[in-house]
Design a protein around this motif. Sequence first.
Motif, PDB file in Angstrom:
ATOM      1  N   SER A   7       0.825  -1.211   0.000  1.00  0.00           N
ATOM      2  CA  SER A   7       0.000   0.000   0.000  1.00  0.00           C
ATOM      3  C   SER A   7       0.859   1.260   0.000  1.00  0.00           C
ATOM      4  CB  SER A   7      -0.914   0.000   1.232  1.00  0.00           C
ATOM      5  OG  SER A   7      -1.805  -1.092   1.203  1.00  0.00           O
ATOM      6  N   SER A  51      -6.542  -2.694   1.190  1.00  0.00           N
ATOM      7  CA  SER A  51      -5.397  -3.298   1.881  1.00  0.00           C
ATOM      8  C   SER A  51      -5.152  -2.623   3.217  1.00  0.00           C
ATOM      9  CB  SER A  51      -4.138  -3.196   1.016  1.00  0.00           C
ATOM     10  OG  SER A  51      -4.282  -3.917  -0.177  1.00  0.00           O
ATOM     11  N   TYR A  55      -7.923  -3.463   5.717  1.00  0.00           N
ATOM     12  CA  TYR A  55      -7.841  -4.845   6.187  1.00  0.00           C
ATOM     13  C   TYR A  55      -6.688  -5.034   7.168  1.00  0.00           C
ATOM     14  CZ  TYR A  55      -7.437  -9.886   6.371  1.00  0.00           C
ATOM     15  OH  TYR A  55      -7.350 -11.168   6.822  1.00  0.00           O
ATOM     16  N   THR A  74      -5.352  -0.259  -2.816  1.00  0.00           N
ATOM     17  CA  THR A  74      -4.677   0.457  -1.733  1.00  0.00           C
ATOM     18  C   THR A  74      -5.570   0.629  -0.518  1.00  0.00           C
ATOM     19  OG1 THR A  74      -3.350   1.674  -3.350  1.00  0.00           O
ATOM     20  CG2 THR A  74      -3.454   2.573  -1.117  1.00  0.00           C
TER      21      THR A  74
END
Length: 215
Positions: A4, A114, A117, A111
């Motif tokens: 990211s 991610s 998460y 991005t």
Amino acid sequence: MALSAGLLLAIAILDFVPESLEHNSFSPIFILIGIIGMYLFQHFVAGHFHFGEEAHVPKHRKSTVVGTIAGMLIHTFFDGFSIAASFTVDFRVGITVFISIFLHKIPDGITISSIIYVFTRNRNKALHAALLLGVSTVAGAIIATLLSNYFVPSEQIVAVAIAFSAGIFIYVALTDLLPAVNATGDRLASSFFFVGVSLYFLLSWVIQSLTPALH
């Protein structure tokens, strides 16, 4: 986080900064304002945000989540404005701009999902964050259409918004994501920073290859 960070830096430096400078020579000032704004937000505001069962998330991580979402939403909202404006010029131009922006949503979606998460460990929240970018783009297009007879943001205003988002992305990547990756001492994980940058170039090449064929 490494992936990211690579994507965020590439998007900010290679997309947002040139795009904002093209229309507003004072954009660097607003990039700095974006960085300063994120710094102030992280130290004085982020601690008051709560994420339900993730209420224990550290303050700097909350600012990463909220700041990245804010920067992405600002950008995608004005993408919607661009789509609506292009259709008023010519239908074929509108289709081209729509496809180009749609393809740009791929790295944006990767991005933001991610980051969400990694910090929440919740797949649904990661998916919802990515979907929110699409909603923001559609909202921008609808509002631009409704306001077209009264007010359309100038290119200078859009450039300021994009520059501000660039500042947010640079801050998040360099002060939150990369330091956290470096602290692990995991070389394999760290190498994904280069994967993120490479992924940006790959997707950019795909976009540039497809867009001319649409004219």
